[in-house]
Design a protein around this motif. Structure first.
Motif, PDB file in Angstrom:
ATOM      1  N   GLY A  49      46.003  37.129  38.958  1.00  0.00           N
ATOM      2  CA  GLY A  49      46.294  38.297  38.146  1.00  0.00           C
ATOM      3  C   GLY A  49      47.755  38.549  37.828  1.00  0.00           C
ATOM      4  O   GLY A  49      48.099  39.618  37.306  1.00  0.00           O
ATOM      5  N   LEU A  50      48.642  37.589  38.093  1.00  0.00           N
ATOM      6  CA  LEU A  50      50.053  37.779  37.760  1.00  0.00           C
ATOM      7  C   LEU A  50      50.308  37.555  36.275  1.00  0.00           C
ATOM      8  O   LEU A  50      51.287  38.066  35.730  1.00  0.00           O
ATOM      9  N   ASP A  51      49.468  36.755  35.629  1.00  0.00           N
ATOM     10  CA  ASP A  51      49.497  36.589  34.182  1.00  0.00           C
ATOM     11  C   ASP A  51      48.109  36.927  33.650  1.00  0.00           C
ATOM     12  O   ASP A  51      47.099  36.594  34.285  1.00  0.00           O
ATOM     13  N   ARG A  52      48.070  37.583  32.500  1.00  0.00           N
ATOM     14  CA  ARG A  52      46.779  37.935  31.890  1.00  0.00           C
ATOM     15  C   ARG A  52      46.378  36.823  30.919  1.00  0.00           C
ATOM     16  O   ARG A  52      47.173  36.426  30.053  1.00  0.00           O
ATOM     17  N   PRO A  53      45.158  36.292  31.042  1.00  0.00           N
ATOM     18  CA  PRO A  53      44.723  35.258  30.095  1.00  0.00           C
ATOM     19  C   PRO A  53      44.712  35.775  28.661  1.00  0.00           C
ATOM     20  O   PRO A  53      44.379  36.935  28.409  1.00  0.00           O
ATOM     21  N   THR A  54      45.073  34.922  27.734  1.00  0.00           N
ATOM     22  CA  THR A  54      44.930  35.248  26.321  1.00  0.00           C
ATOM     23  C   THR A  54      43.454  35.283  25.958  1.00  0.00           C
ATOM     24  O   THR A  54      43.001  36.120  25.175  1.00  0.00           O
ATOM     25  N   SER A  55      42.696  34.363  26.549  1.00  0.00           N
ATOM     26  CA  SER A  55      41.244  34.350  26.399  1.00  0.00           C
ATOM     27  C   SER A  55      40.646  33.584  27.566  1.00  0.00           C
ATOM     28  O   SER A  55      41.353  32.907  28.311  1.00  0.00           O
ATOM     29  N   GLY A  56      39.349  33.708  27.716  1.00  0.00           N
ATOM     30  CA  GLY A  56      38.682  33.058  28.828  1.00  0.00           C
ATOM     31  C   GLY A  56      38.703  33.920  30.084  1.00  0.00           C
ATOM     32  O   GLY A  56      39.264  35.022  30.097  1.00  0.00           O
ATOM     33  N   THR A  57      38.073  33.413  31.139  1.00  0.00           N
ATOM     34  CA  THR A  57      37.966  34.175  32.384  1.00  0.00           C
ATOM     35  C   THR A  57      38.250  33.286  33.583  1.00  0.00           C
ATOM     36  O   THR A  57      38.086  32.061  33.523  1.00  0.00           O
ATOM     37  N   VAL A  58      38.641  33.922  34.671  1.00  0.00           N
ATOM     38  CA  VAL A  58      38.776  33.224  35.945  1.00  0.00           C
ATOM     39  C   VAL A  58      38.394  34.199  37.053  1.00  0.00           C
ATOM     40  O   VAL A  58      38.810  35.364  37.043  1.00  0.00           O
ATOM     41  N   THR A  59      37.566  33.728  37.982  1.00  0.00           N
ATOM     42  CA  THR A  59      37.109  34.576  39.078  1.00  0.00           C
ATOM     43  C   THR A  59      37.357  33.906  40.416  1.00  0.00           C
ATOM     44  O   THR A  59      37.431  32.684  40.512  1.00  0.00           O
ATOM     45  N   VAL A  60      37.496  34.743  41.437  1.00  0.00           N
ATOM     46  CA  VAL A  60      37.624  34.289  42.822  1.00  0.00           C
ATOM     47  C   VAL A  60      36.444  34.863  43.585  1.00  0.00           C
ATOM     48  O   VAL A  60      36.267  36.088  43.630  1.00  0.00           O
ATOM     49  N   ASN A  61      35.630  33.991  44.139  1.00  0.00           N
ATOM     50  CA  ASN A  61      34.434  34.429  44.873  1.00  0.00           C
ATOM     51  C   ASN A  61      33.576  35.388  44.050  1.00  0.00           C
ATOM     52  O   ASN A  61      33.088  36.408  44.539  1.00  0.00           O
ATOM     53  N   GLY A  62      33.446  35.055  42.756  1.00  0.00           N
ATOM     54  CA  GLY A  62      32.544  35.787  41.884  1.00  0.00           C
ATOM     55  C   GLY A  62      33.125  36.983  41.164  1.00  0.00           C
ATOM     56  O   GLY A  62      32.441  37.589  40.328  1.00  0.00           O
ATOM     57  N   ARG A  63      34.386  37.367  41.448  1.00  0.00           N
ATOM     58  CA  ARG A  63      34.998  38.530  40.802  1.00  0.00           C
ATOM     59  C   ARG A  63      36.403  38.180  40.311  1.00  0.00           C
ATOM     60  O   ARG A  63      37.091  37.362  40.917  1.00  0.00           O
ATOM     61  N   PRO A  64      36.856  38.869  39.253  1.00  0.00           N
ATOM     62  CA  PRO A  64      38.282  38.777  38.924  1.00  0.00           C
ATOM     63  C   PRO A  64      39.116  39.258  40.112  1.00  0.00           C
ATOM     64  O   PRO A  64      38.701  40.163  40.853  1.00  0.00           O
ATOM     65  N   TYR A  65      40.262  38.663  40.305  1.00  0.00           N
ATOM     66  CA  TYR A  65      41.113  38.991  41.454  1.00  0.00           C
ATOM     67  C   TYR A  65      41.346  40.499  41.567  1.00  0.00           C
ATOM     68  O   TYR A  65      41.269  41.072  42.663  1.00  0.00           O
ATOM     69  N   ALA A  66      41.629  41.143  40.446  1.00  0.00           N
ATOM     70  CA  ALA A  66      41.961  42.580  40.466  1.00  0.00           C
ATOM     71  C   ALA A  66      40.788  43.466  40.872  1.00  0.00           C
ATOM     72  O   ALA A  66      40.988  44.625  41.256  1.00  0.00           O
ATOM     73  N   ASP A  67      39.574  42.930  40.818  1.00  0.00           N
ATOM     74  CA  ASP A  67      38.397  43.732  41.171  1.00  0.00           C
ATOM     75  C   ASP A  67      38.080  43.705  42.661  1.00  0.00           C
ATOM     76  O   ASP A  67      37.195  44.431  43.118  1.00  0.00           O
ATOM     77  N   HIS A  68      38.781  42.886  43.420  1.00  0.00           N
ATOM     78  CA  HIS A  68      38.542  42.831  44.856  1.00  0.00           C
ATOM     79  C   HIS A  68      39.258  44.005  45.537  1.00  0.00           C
ATOM     80  O   HIS A  68      40.458  44.208  45.343  1.00  0.00           O
ATOM     81  N   PRO A  69      38.555  44.789  46.336  1.00  0.00           N
ATOM     82  CA  PRO A  69      39.209  45.914  47.012  1.00  0.00           C
ATOM     83  C   PRO A  69      40.237  45.481  48.052  1.00  0.00           C
ATOM     84  O   PRO A  69      41.162  46.231  48.353  1.00  0.00           O
ATOM     85  N   ALA A  70      40.079  44.278  48.597  1.00  0.00           N
ATOM     86  CA  ALA A  70      41.031  43.747  49.586  1.00  0.00           C
ATOM     87  C   ALA A  70      41.310  42.292  49.241  1.00  0.00           C
ATOM     88  O   ALA A  70      40.805  41.372  49.899  1.00  0.00           O
ATOM     89  N   PRO A  71      42.122  42.043  48.200  1.00  0.00           N
ATOM     90  CA  PRO A  71      42.299  40.670  47.703  1.00  0.00           C
ATOM     91  C   PRO A  71      42.877  39.688  48.717  1.00  0.00           C
ATOM     92  O   PRO A  71      42.551  38.503  48.671  1.00  0.00           O
ATOM     93  N   ARG A  73      42.109  39.362  51.655  1.00  0.00           N
ATOM     94  CA  ARG A  73      41.010  38.861  52.485  1.00  0.00           C
ATOM     95  C   ARG A  73      40.129  37.881  51.710  1.00  0.00           C
ATOM     96  O   ARG A  73      39.268  37.221  52.298  1.00  0.00           O
ATOM     97  N   GLU A  74      40.312  37.803  50.404  1.00  0.00           N
ATOM     98  CA  GLU A  74      39.522  36.897  49.562  1.00  0.00           C
ATOM     99  C   GLU A  74      40.280  35.610  49.267  1.00  0.00           C
ATOM    100  O   GLU A  74      39.703  34.523  49.346  1.00  0.00           O
ATOM    101  N   ILE A  75      41.553  35.730  48.883  1.00  0.00           N
ATOM    102  CA  ILE A  75      42.345  34.554  48.534  1.00  0.00           C
ATOM    103  C   ILE A  75      43.771  34.731  49.042  1.00  0.00           C
ATOM    104  O   ILE A  75      44.415  35.755  48.799  1.00  0.00           O
ATOM    105  N   GLY A  76      44.239  33.742  49.761  1.00  0.00           N
ATOM    106  CA  GLY A  76      45.628  33.707  50.198  1.00  0.00           C
ATOM    107  C   GLY A  76      46.395  32.761  49.301  1.00  0.00           C
ATOM    108  O   GLY A  76      45.959  31.625  49.072  1.00  0.00           O
ATOM    109  N   ALA A  77      47.507  33.210  48.746  1.00  0.00           N
ATOM    110  CA  ALA A  77      48.224  32.405  47.763  1.00  0.00           C
ATOM    111  C   ALA A  77      49.691  32.245  48.130  1.00  0.00           C
ATOM    112  O   ALA A  77      50.335  33.178  48.590  1.00  0.00           O
ATOM    113  N   LEU A  78      50.183  31.032  47.917  1.00  0.00           N
ATOM    114  CA  LEU A  78      51.616  30.740  47.998  1.00  0.00           C
ATOM    115  C   LEU A  78      52.027  30.186  46.650  1.00  0.00           C
ATOM    116  O   LEU A  78      51.708  29.055  46.299  1.00  0.00           O
ATOM    117  N   LEU A  79      52.722  31.002  45.871  1.00  0.00           N
ATOM    118  CA  LEU A  79      53.213  30.565  44.569  1.00  0.00           C
ATOM    119  C   LEU A  79      54.733  30.444  44.547  1.00  0.00           C
ATOM    120  O   LEU A  79      55.277  29.604  43.848  1.00  0.00           O
TER     121      LEU A  79
END
Length: 303
Positions: A49-71, A73-79
């Motif tokens: 969710g750091l960049d918004r797609p121009t089109s298309g979708t991407v989900t983590v464990n069935g939901r968009p990243y921003a929809d997870h109440p505790a992200p 706990r769903e995905i750990g990221a090192l960018l």
């Protein structure tokens, strides 16, 4: 699990990511490869969710990243390992993240120990070496004990002991059934840890395959043969689906489409002595270069 469907990102007239569709599945380490400028970092930023797609979708464990109440706990990221307040200690940085998700102090101490930061946990992160900064970034990614882990160039700056540690960590997490998504330019390391590969170039998918299949398609089934009679052997081996190459006057032939066993039997049957009969090993780096040579945007000019 990470699922991207027709994921696209444009910046003005520049298309950084062009209709990517792929799935990163649990229980495996998936390598994300591509030349500089291929769209890997942009894709990873869209996943969290750091960049918004121009089109298309991407989900983590069935939901968009921003929809997870505790992200966390769903995905750990090192960018970006250095995305840390330089005046804050490693411990305080992790505690600040932990407070946002109700993660315990015990878990903070656990990931500090796990990542080898115990001796420097109270020191300011701004004074960390590149390798220690990487360890802190990985600790942050592990903090929520997530089912999905996404790391961009995690071995940067790590010493050999650190490289071995992260290799064992990633394969261990995948063995537990977690989803591991890994970007790296170190092909030798990717060949050791990755089960599956997604290769992109100029924002598009070039391959979605296993390491073994990519290497095989790049010539991993080629056999190197050295013989006193290459012309005769070449004619005996010729047939549908068989390719035999070699320099004029050379005793060596490169044979694709015949196994070493078949070549050996054919030579023996016709009394042709062989000096060498070995499977030609193609590295992942060679396979990657062959696949992406038309998709490289930044090429150094010859001196």
């Amino acid at each position: 699990m990470i699922e991207a469907r027709e994921l696209t990102k444009t910046y003005g007239e520049k298309t950084a990511v062009d209709g990517l569709t792929f799935t990163v599945r649990p229980g495996a380490v998936t390598g994300f490869l591509g030349p500089n400028g291929a769209g890997k970092s942009t894709t990873m930023r869209m996943i969290v969710g750091l960049d918004r797609p121009t089109s298309g979708t991407v989900t983590v464990n069935g939901r968009p990243y921003a929809d997870h109440p505790a992200p966390l706990r769903e995905i750990g990221a090192l960018l970006e390992a250095k995305a840390i307040h330089p005046g804050r200690s490693a411990f305080d940085h992790l505690m600040a993240l932990a407070h946002t998700h109700g993660i315990s102090r015990h878990r903070v101490e656990e990931v500090i120990e796990m990542t080898g930061l115990a001796q420097v946990a109270r020191k300011r992160a701004g004074a960390f070496s590149l390798g220690m900064g990487q360890r802190l970034g990985i600790a942050a990614a592990l903090l929520g004990d997530p089912e999905t882990l996404m790391l961009d160039e995690p071995v940067n700056g790590l010493d050999p002991d650190g490289v071995l540690w992260i290799r064992n960590l990633l394969t261990g997490l995948a063995a537990e059934g977690r989803t591991v998504f890994l970007s790296s330019h170190l092909m030798s390391e990717m060949a050791l840890v990755a089960d599956h590969l997604i290769v992109v170039g100029r924002g598009r998918i070039l391959a979605d395959t296993t390491v073994e299949q990519l290497v095989r398609e790049a010539g991993g089934d080629t056999v190197l043969v050295a013989t006193a009679d290459p012309v005769r052997l070449r004619s005996l081996l010729a047939g549908p689906g068989v390719e035999v190459t070699g320099r004029p006057g050379s005793e060596q032939l490169m044979v694709t489409g015949r196994t070493a066993r078949e070549i050996g039997f054919t030579a023996a049957e016709h009394g042709i002595p062989l000096f060498e009969l070995t499977k030609h090993e193609v590295s992942l780096e060679e396979a990657f270069m062959n696949l992406t040579h038309d998709a490289v945007e930044y090429v150094a000019s010859a001196a």
